[in-house]
Design a protein around this motif. Structure first.
Motif, PDB file in Angstrom:
ATOM      1  N   TYR B  80       2.314  -0.967   1.812  1.00  0.00           N
ATOM      2  CA  TYR B  80       3.048  -0.354   2.998  1.00  0.00           C
ATOM      3  C   TYR B  80       4.639   0.175   3.226  1.00  0.00           C
ATOM      4  O   TYR B  80       4.067   1.718   3.540  1.00  0.00           O
ATOM      5  CB  TYR B  80       2.994  -0.421   4.123  1.00  0.00           C
ATOM      6  N   PRO B  81       5.018  -0.260   2.599  1.00  0.00           N
ATOM      7  CA  PRO B  81       6.651   0.445   2.272  1.00  0.00           C
ATOM      8  C   PRO B  81       6.496   1.357   1.125  1.00  0.00           C
ATOM      9  O   PRO B  81       7.191   2.277   1.210  1.00  0.00           O
ATOM     10  CB  PRO B  81       7.250  -1.094   1.625  1.00  0.00           C
ATOM     11  N   ARG B  82       5.923   1.450  -0.235  1.00  0.00           N
ATOM     12  CA  ARG B  82       6.012   2.247  -1.412  1.00  0.00           C
ATOM     13  C   ARG B  82       4.654   3.155  -0.812  1.00  0.00           C
ATOM     14  O   ARG B  82       5.600   4.664  -1.279  1.00  0.00           O
ATOM     15  CB  ARG B  82       5.378   1.109  -2.286  1.00  0.00           C
ATOM     16  N   GLY B  84       2.991   3.734   2.546  1.00  0.00           N
ATOM     17  CA  GLY B  84       2.137   4.301   3.578  1.00  0.00           C
ATOM     18  C   GLY B  84       0.830   2.857   4.097  1.00  0.00           C
ATOM     19  O   GLY B  84       0.489   2.228   3.112  1.00  0.00           O
ATOM     20  N   TYR B  85       1.475   3.303   5.767  1.00  0.00           N
ATOM     21  CA  TYR B  85      -0.213   1.776   5.911  1.00  0.00           C
ATOM     22  C   TYR B  85      -0.850   3.222   6.758  1.00  0.00           C
ATOM     23  O   TYR B  85      -0.582   4.059   7.221  1.00  0.00           O
ATOM     24  CB  TYR B  85       0.877   1.877   6.963  1.00  0.00           C
TER      25      TYR B  85
END
Lengths: 104, 210
Positions: B80-82, B84-85
């Motif tokens: 998710y930090p890379r 996205g979610y």
């Protein structure tokens, strides 16, 4: 070809724009997607994506929710019922147009 | 293909982009393999075999639950930090129930068919017939999400079905070997996907807004 023109002029121009069409397509499939995902998928700059999202939000097609994932701010986007209907109408219009053009 | 259909599949495929699910599935297969090793080691007794037989669905359900949580935990930190979610749509409760009922009916039917066929199949060939539905399901997933590496995994699983036959293994050890190799296949597939994902993506700066 003229038989298809009324449908072409009736297409929702807000959705018809390629970047916004991509955003709408993603949000139609998913329940929610965050800004980072949409940025990765569209390949737009952050400013451009923000502008497209704002236009879709102004039209009532999407909702933008600012929240936190742990300590990291997160911008979550999702399609509204109005946006869902608009996207479905756009798709059916496009399909009909494509069918008519193939008949010509 | 319809352009929307490609975007739809791409969005759904995103769940598998990091290989974490495959690694978790590999753990479940490994635990099942260990259960079969236990069945081979422990002296045959109907009570113990009954308990171990009950352990298989329990292990699958527990693995599904724990694995799902573990995958989400790592996705929160890696994926998710890379890139996205994405939150996927959940089926409506009544559709979920219908799906569950359909799955139960199909599983029961498959078990009945398998049980009636099992007696006519030489025991040495059972791993091949166990591998086939697993491979078919993986092919279905590959088609459904457009995941090309799953075709390779399916082929490897099908080949793994022949391994106990080639080694002359039968019974619990044959099943253990098959499930163990399937676990390794998922780990390899997942690890390669994860390596490729980490190479292609970077962790954004701390002030990054997702």
């Amino acid at each position: 070809m003229s038989a298809g023109l009324p449908e072409l002029s009736g297409l929702d121009r807000l959705i018809h724009e390629p970047a916004r069409l991509l955003i709408m397509s993603v949000l139609y499939t998913a329940e929610q997607a965050d800004f980072t995902y949409l940025l990765t998928e569209t390949g737009l700059t952050r400013g451009n994506l923000s502008s497209h999202l704002s236009r879709l939000e102004e039209a009532g097609y999407i909702t933008i929710e600012k929240t936190f994932r742990g300590k990291v701010p997160q911008t979550l986007c999702s399609l509204t019922a109005q946006g869902k209907t608009a996207f479905e109408t756009y798709r059916s219009q496009l399909k009909e147009l494509s069918r008519r053009l193939s008949e010509v | 293909m319809d352009q929307y259909e490609e975007i739809r599949r791409r969005t759904l495929r995103y769940w598998y982009v990091d290989g974490l699910t495959e690694i978790a599935v590999g753990v479940v297969f490994f635990l099942l393999a260990m259960l079969f090793v236990l069945m081979g080691v422990i002296a045959p007794s109907p009570a113990i075999h009954w308990l171990l037989g009950l352990g298989q669905p329990a292990l699958i359900l527990l693995g599904w639950w724990v694995g799902g949580r573990a995958v989400r935990y790592f996705k929160e930190r890696i994926t998710y930090p890379r890139t996205g979610y994405v939150e996927y749509k959940r089926p409506q409760p009544n559709r979920r129930l219908a799906k569950l009922a359909l799955t139960a009916v199909i599983s029961f039917a498959v078990a009945m068919i398998a049980a009636s066929f099992a007696s006519s199949i030489p025991e040495a060939w059972l791993p091949v017939f166990t591998a086939a539905p697993i491979a078919l399901f993986v092919i279905y997933m590959a088609i459904q999400f457009g995941l090309r590496r799953f075709y390779l995994a399916a082929a490897a699983i099908m080949l793994a079905g022949f391994l106990p036959l080639l080694l002359g293994l039968e019974g619990a050890y044959a099943s253990a070997l098959l499930l163990g190799v399937v676990a390794v296949i998922w780990w390899l597939s997942g690890a390669l996907a994860l390596r490729s994902y980490l190479r292609q993506t970077t962790l954004p700066a701390k002030d990054w807004q997702a």
